[in-house]
Scaffold this motif. Structure first.
Motif, PDB file in Angstrom:
ATOM      1  N   ASN A   1       0.878  -1.410   0.046  1.00  0.00           N
ATOM      2  CA  ASN A   1      -0.048   0.050   0.050  1.00  0.00           C
ATOM      3  C   ASN A   1       0.939   1.300   0.057  1.00  0.00           C
ATOM      4  N   LEU A   2       1.167   1.788  -1.006  1.00  0.00           N
ATOM      5  CA  LEU A   2       2.095   2.845  -1.406  1.00  0.00           C
ATOM      6  C   LEU A   2       1.739   4.079  -0.287  1.00  0.00           C
ATOM      7  N   GLU A   3       0.615   4.374  -0.019  1.00  0.00           N
ATOM      8  CA  GLU A   3       0.096   5.394   0.627  1.00  0.00           C
ATOM      9  C   GLU A   3       0.557   5.335   2.296  1.00  0.00           C
ATOM     10  N   LYS A   4       1.149   4.256   2.779  1.00  0.00           N
ATOM     11  CA  LYS A   4       1.584   4.287   3.945  1.00  0.00           C
ATOM     12  C   LYS A   4       3.004   4.600   3.854  1.00  0.00           C
ATOM     13  N   ILE A   5       3.606   4.669   2.617  1.00  0.00           N
ATOM     14  CA  ILE A   5       5.193   4.970   2.711  1.00  0.00           C
ATOM     15  C   ILE A   5       5.398   6.072   1.770  1.00  0.00           C
ATOM     16  N   LYS A   6       4.427   6.749   1.390  1.00  0.00           N
ATOM     17  CA  LYS A   6       4.936   7.847   0.488  1.00  0.00           C
ATOM     18  C   LYS A   6       5.235   9.048   1.424  1.00  0.00           C
ATOM     19  N   GLU A   7       5.868  10.044   0.848  1.00  0.00           N
ATOM     20  CA  GLU A   7       6.629  11.054   1.665  1.00  0.00           C
ATOM     21  C   GLU A   7       5.498  11.475   2.391  1.00  0.00           C
ATOM     22  N   GLY A   8       5.632  11.879   3.722  1.00  0.00           N
ATOM     23  CA  GLY A   8       4.534  12.197   4.730  1.00  0.00           C
ATOM     24  C   GLY A   8       3.663  11.222   5.240  1.00  0.00           C
ATOM     25  N   GLY A   9       3.993   9.875   4.574  1.00  0.00           N
ATOM     26  CA  GLY A   9       3.104   8.704   5.041  1.00  0.00           C
ATOM     27  C   GLY A   9       3.477   8.298   6.536  1.00  0.00           C
ATOM     28  N   PRO A  10       2.521   7.483   7.059  1.00  0.00           N
ATOM     29  CA  PRO A  10       2.684   7.323   8.420  1.00  0.00           C
ATOM     30  C   PRO A  10       3.674   6.202   8.779  1.00  0.00           C
ATOM     31  N   LEU A  11       4.155   5.362   7.741  1.00  0.00           N
ATOM     32  CA  LEU A  11       5.228   4.241   7.973  1.00  0.00           C
ATOM     33  C   LEU A  11       6.450   4.455   7.152  1.00  0.00           C
ATOM     34  N   ARG A  12       6.793   5.714   6.637  1.00  0.00           N
ATOM     35  CA  ARG A  12       7.811   6.169   6.215  1.00  0.00           C
ATOM     36  C   ARG A  12       8.677   6.380   7.168  1.00  0.00           C
ATOM     37  N   ALA A  13       9.694   5.676   7.478  1.00  0.00           N
ATOM     38  CA  ALA A  13      10.997   5.841   8.624  1.00  0.00           C
ATOM     39  C   ALA A  13      12.088   5.966   8.089  1.00  0.00           C
ATOM     40  N   TYR A  14      12.787   6.635   8.725  1.00  0.00           N
ATOM     41  CA  TYR A  14      14.417   6.722   8.636  1.00  0.00           C
ATOM     42  C   TYR A  14      15.055   6.281   9.858  1.00  0.00           C
ATOM     43  N   VAL A  15      15.375   5.101   9.919  1.00  0.00           N
ATOM     44  CA  VAL A  15      15.864   4.353  11.063  1.00  0.00           C
ATOM     45  C   VAL A  15      17.380   5.016  11.077  1.00  0.00           C
ATOM     46  N   ARG A  16      17.756   4.998  12.439  1.00  0.00           N
ATOM     47  CA  ARG A  16      19.326   5.640  12.689  1.00  0.00           C
ATOM     48  C   ARG A  16      19.988   4.626  13.638  1.00  0.00           C
ATOM     49  N   ARG A  17      19.185   3.782  14.585  1.00  0.00           N
ATOM     50  CA  ARG A  17      19.826   2.976  15.538  1.00  0.00           C
ATOM     51  C   ARG A  17      18.952   1.814  15.875  1.00  0.00           C
ATOM     52  N   LEU A  18      19.545   0.787  16.036  1.00  0.00           N
ATOM     53  CA  LEU A  18      18.907  -0.294  16.748  1.00  0.00           C
ATOM     54  C   LEU A  18      19.859  -0.904  17.806  1.00  0.00           C
ATOM     55  N   GLN A  19      19.171  -1.181  19.028  1.00  0.00           N
ATOM     56  CA  GLN A  19      19.760  -1.421  20.202  1.00  0.00           C
ATOM     57  C   GLN A  19      18.884  -2.727  20.803  1.00  0.00           C
TER      58      GLN A  19
END
Length: 171
Positions: A41-59
């Motif tokens: 579902n492209l709506e979820k990851i488009k710019e401004g979409g709720p699931l578009r995330a820019y990961v920085r760290r996993l711990q």
């Protein structure tokens, strides 16, 4: 008789599958960067979409029974730093963020990791993947494996988006 044969065949195929490799916390814990994302579902990851995330760290904590994820979301068009903690249930992690998310970590190579998520927002289920790298890019081989992961999960290759082109959030 056909049903018994098919059941037996399915059981053998499942038994022949390798069990997922147990991830070592040293493979996961560290700084990561989102390279690619895709969803059915492209709506979820488009710019401004709720699931578009820019990961920085996993711990990882408690031998990866908990996983802290530090990432940015652009809400709206402004980078907002977020941190969520996912709890592991078997081989799958669960975290509440814009609904319920169930995800697995899939090692692609020494320097890349894929995340396959199923997001349930109360109305619809969305399949989402991300390719993370320890640096600013991934190899062509890593990208091909990521594309194969998406095909296996029913996410069209044409839905893959390059997050490095829109990631202007702080490191």
């Amino acid at each position: 008789m056909k049903t018994v044969f098919l059941t037996l065949l399915l059981g053998l195929v499942c038994a022949a599958q390798e069990a997922p490799a147990e991830l070592d916390s040293s493979q996961i814990t560290g700084d990561w960067r989102s390279i690619l994302t895709a969803a059915d579902n492209l709506e979820k990851i488009k710019e401004g979409g709720p699931l578009r995330a820019y990961v920085r760290r996993l711990q990882c904590t408690d031998p990866c029974s908990s996983l802290s994820i530090n990432f940015y979301a652009k809400l709206p068009n402004q980078c907002t730093s977020l941190n969520v903690v996912a709890e592991r249930e078997g081989d799958v992690y669960h975290v509440g963020y814009t609904g319920s998310n169930f995800f697995e970590l899939i090692p692609v190579s020494q320097n890349t990791l894929a995340i396959y998520t199923e997001n349930l927002d109360g109305v619809k289920s969305t399949k989402v993947t991300q390719l993370l790298a320890k640096g600013d890019s991934a190899t062509q081989e890593d990208i091909q494996q990521y594309e194969e992961l998406n095909r296996e999960r029913g996410i069209p290759t044409e839905h893959i988006q390059d997050l490095t082109q829109t990631d202007d959030c702080p490191q």
